[in-house]
Design a protein around this motif. Structure first.
Motif, PDB file in Angstrom:
ATOM      1  N   ILE A  43       0.818  -1.210   0.000  1.00  0.00           N
ATOM      2  CA  ILE A  43       0.000   0.000   0.000  1.00  0.00           C
ATOM      3  C   ILE A  43       0.849   1.257   0.000  1.00  0.00           C
ATOM      4  O   ILE A  43       0.377   2.330  -0.366  1.00  0.00           O
ATOM      5  N   GLU A  44       2.118   1.116   0.373  1.00  0.00           N
ATOM      6  CA  GLU A  44       2.996   2.286   0.344  1.00  0.00           C
ATOM      7  C   GLU A  44       3.473   2.499  -1.085  1.00  0.00           C
ATOM      8  O   GLU A  44       4.647   2.322  -1.405  1.00  0.00           O
ATOM      9  N   SER A  81      -2.451   3.277  -3.940  1.00  0.00           N
ATOM     10  CA  SER A  81      -3.257   4.227  -3.174  1.00  0.00           C
ATOM     11  C   SER A  81      -4.300   4.873  -4.069  1.00  0.00           C
ATOM     12  O   SER A  81      -5.469   5.016  -3.702  1.00  0.00           O
ATOM     13  N   ILE A  91      -7.094   2.514  -4.942  1.00  0.00           N
ATOM     14  CA  ILE A  91      -8.057   2.396  -3.837  1.00  0.00           C
ATOM     15  C   ILE A  91      -8.976   3.615  -3.816  1.00  0.00           C
ATOM     16  O   ILE A  91     -10.184   3.494  -3.625  1.00  0.00           O
ATOM     17  N   VAL A 136     -15.433  -1.866   1.927  1.00  0.00           N
ATOM     18  CA  VAL A 136     -14.196  -2.310   1.279  1.00  0.00           C
ATOM     19  C   VAL A 136     -13.206  -2.866   2.301  1.00  0.00           C
ATOM     20  O   VAL A 136     -12.760  -2.156   3.201  1.00  0.00           O
ATOM     21  N   LEU A 137     -12.879  -4.130   2.149  1.00  0.00           N
ATOM     22  CA  LEU A 137     -11.830  -4.744   2.969  1.00  0.00           C
ATOM     23  C   LEU A 137     -10.516  -4.694   2.209  1.00  0.00           C
ATOM     24  O   LEU A 137     -10.477  -4.962   1.009  1.00  0.00           O
ATOM     25  N   ILE A 138      -9.446  -4.358   2.929  1.00  0.00           N
ATOM     26  CA  ILE A 138      -8.126  -4.282   2.300  1.00  0.00           C
ATOM     27  C   ILE A 138      -7.246  -5.423   2.804  1.00  0.00           C
ATOM     28  O   ILE A 138      -7.176  -5.668   4.012  1.00  0.00           O
ATOM     29  N   TYR A 139      -6.586  -6.087   1.885  1.00  0.00           N
ATOM     30  CA  TYR A 139      -5.622  -7.129   2.250  1.00  0.00           C
ATOM     31  C   TYR A 139      -4.315  -6.889   1.512  1.00  0.00           C
ATOM     32  O   TYR A 139      -4.324  -6.553   0.325  1.00  0.00           O
ATOM     33  N   LEU A 140      -3.205  -7.044   2.221  1.00  0.00           N
ATOM     34  CA  LEU A 140      -1.879  -6.856   1.619  1.00  0.00           C
ATOM     35  C   LEU A 140      -1.165  -8.197   1.533  1.00  0.00           C
ATOM     36  O   LEU A 140      -1.133  -8.952   2.514  1.00  0.00           O
ATOM     37  N   HIS A 180       2.079  -8.341   0.511  1.00  0.00           N
ATOM     38  CA  HIS A 180       3.520  -8.082   0.665  1.00  0.00           C
ATOM     39  C   HIS A 180       4.327  -8.882  -0.345  1.00  0.00           C
ATOM     40  O   HIS A 180       5.370  -9.432  -0.002  1.00  0.00           O
ATOM     41  N   LEU A 224      -9.130 -17.763   2.680  1.00  0.00           N
ATOM     42  CA  LEU A 224      -9.823 -17.206   3.845  1.00  0.00           C
ATOM     43  C   LEU A 224     -11.164 -16.574   3.476  1.00  0.00           C
ATOM     44  O   LEU A 224     -12.095 -16.549   4.271  1.00  0.00           O
TER      45      LEU A 224
END
Lengths: 338, 338
Positions: free
Chosen positions: A71-72, A77, A80, A94-98, A100, A112
DNA sequence: ACATTTTTCGAAATCGTTTGCAAAGAATTT
DNA sequence: AAATTCTTTGCAAACGATTTCGAAAAATGT
């Protein structure tokens, strides 16, 4: 428990729970008078229907998931932001998942979510994702799914992206026209679709003009220190690049850092152009020539398509690809030597 | 509907639904053998418990909300990253809401969430938020709540922030030591706590050293074109600033843009220091002196505190404030004139 | 005045999981 | 041997909103 629910409203109004429910959902089989009474009390008590009960009963969650590598990153960004320009008006959350950039995390997250927690997902795959079974499994189970930017074109799923190859061609052509003859391509290690598309554009430009040295494909990572070490080595080769096309913003920053360290002035010794959505690119020393992706629009359109699928207004087979064009902004980092 | 649920598992295994449920939750009152049988089949059929049913029954959603003014902002991106470093291991999910610096949206979002959709919220208030009733209402209803960065210290709620006043003092002091005598403060319009704290630090530095001209407090907005117009006017005053302390990254960028247009070289004519979490600040022309906030840590710690409250390991009154220090990085934009 | 339709509302089932309680059998104690 | 615990399982009632079905009441038609 001072939670107000349908039962409490019903008791207060001397009505049945079902009547209250229908009144609030503006059903035609409730008289205007009772609707008004119900609405009034509901407003007064600040009634908010329990979303879990609704979701359980209706088998829909009014929620979507956005799965991104990190997200960085201005691009994500902005995506989104674009997504969020659509969701509230649809009554969606809105659910956010990272991930990495970790394939295992990506797979686990998709697993999940296979339980009705979300009505659909939007995903940009990680650079370590080589196997797409987890995504295909999701598709096969009929769950709405949209890919953006880092897509998997081999999957029969809507892809929203930019004209990567074309812009990579233009960027490389731009470097050639500014006199570069040793042009390096900085791509993300792994097998990302965008890296491949951008690499293809780069190669076809070199191919077309035939004036430059052979391609130099340099694969960088998410770790700055590794990238800097590698670039250090690259810029000390006898066939040192005089032009750099960075497929990722971060790699342009790494290039700037290394060139500064090695006292290789940009653009005199090295010209740089990069995919980047950084607003401040114009303030760099020197101002960085960038290919700006329509990140906000990509997010917005991806969300729009996802909602069309969720609302069954669009069925398989969908229009598979949507391509939103990027823009090349020429700045000082690719200026002619003065 | 090929969805596998407890009932299907129970029928398949000739067990009661309750037994299956308990087995999967590793209850002590189920024999190891049946546990094993249940787990095996659950794994084989890929059983995933329906979260809405669980949430409804247990009255907890395993979800938190993060409410921020905007997302195209390094600080908030990094905060989210910090939050996400905690949530997955807790088995929690993260909903993102953007207020776009609009008090009404902020109020509506908080209202929208008063129904059990989330177990707690983390919020950084918008700059148009002057009334904090909506936040206090949330607090009063006993819902876990944590404020970060843009806090409301008058509310009896955990606040996670940085040492704004101290760093503002240091930044102003830094400008003074580099010879500035006309130092302007660029703050966000509105009544933000961080703006006030930073302004206070700025004022107390001017007060302490007594060598500079009177304070120049300039209130900017979220709109670049308005800011640029205003700054244009400011830099044409006879008492033009020779030093600028920007409380927000965006305002430093605006200053750079305007100084470039007006041909006022930084740092010779104007020195600039700014709160900023932009990685690339070192690559600016000239490199921008920044106060870097521990955004990631703020997110992580705010999440940790929220979970303590959610898990009732921390009860009111909590340790109200948590202050994570920022760091001043001196770069070329505040260099002594050579 | 009677039959028929339409309007308006209530009772109850349902979604899938959790949990209090009861019950049956096994194991232990008295 | 009887009484007691303990272990393991099942039954059924929640949680709160939605929805099917049906019934009463009102409106309409004959």
């Amino acid at each position: 428990m001072d939670q107000v629910n349908l039962k409490k409203l019903a008791k207060e109004l001397n009505l049945a729970v079902s009547t209250v429910s229908r009144a609030l959902r503006d059903s035609h089989e409730i008289s205007p008078q009772t609707k008004e009474r119900v609405r009034e009390l509901a407003l007064k008590l600040g009634f908010q229907p329990n979303p879990h009960a609704s979701s359980l009963r209706q088998n829909k969650s009014k929620t979507i998931a956005v799965i991104i590598p990190e997200i960085e990153n201005n691009f994500f960004s902005q995506v989104i932001n674009g997504i969020e320009s659509v969701t509230p008006s649809k009554g969606y959350h809105v659910l956010i998942y990272l991930t990495h950039e970790d394939y295992n995390k990506e797979r686990d997250i998709l697993q999940l979510l296979r339980n009705g927690r979300v009505d659909g997902i939007m995903i940009s795959v990680s650079n370590t994702t080589t196997n797409t079974d987890h995504i295909d499994a999701w598709r096969q189970s009929g769950m709405p799914l949209v890919l953006f930017d880092r897509t998997c074109e081999e999957l029969d799923v809507p892809n929203i992206m930019t004209n990567d190859a074309e812009m990579a061609f233009k960027a490389t052509e731009h470097l050639l026209k500014r006199g570069c003859r040793q042009i390096a391509f900085l791509g993300m290690a792994g097998n990302l679709s965008i890296s491949n598309r951008r690499k293809a554009g780069y190669l076809s430009a070199l191919e077309k003009y035939k004036v430059a040295a052979p391609p130099q494909i340099i694969e960088l990572t998410t770790k700055d220190y590794i990238n800097r070490d590698l670039l250090h080595e690259v810029f000390r080769r006898e066939s040192r690049p005089d032009g750099v096309f960075a497929a990722i913003e971060k790699f342009a920053v790494n290039t700037y850092e290394v060139c500064k360290e090695l006292k290789l002035p940009i653009p005199r010794e090295v010209k740089v152009v990069s995919f980047s959505n950084l607003q401040a690119a114009a303030l760099f020393d020197p101002a960085l020539s960038t290919i700006i992706q329509p990140a906000y629009d990509i997010g917005r359109e991806a969300a729009n398509i996802l909602f069309k699928i969720i609302e069954k207004k669009m069925l398989m087979p969908y229009e598979k690809k949507m391509i939103l064009p990027s823009q090349l902004i020429e700045r000082a980092s690719t200026a002619i030597n003065s």
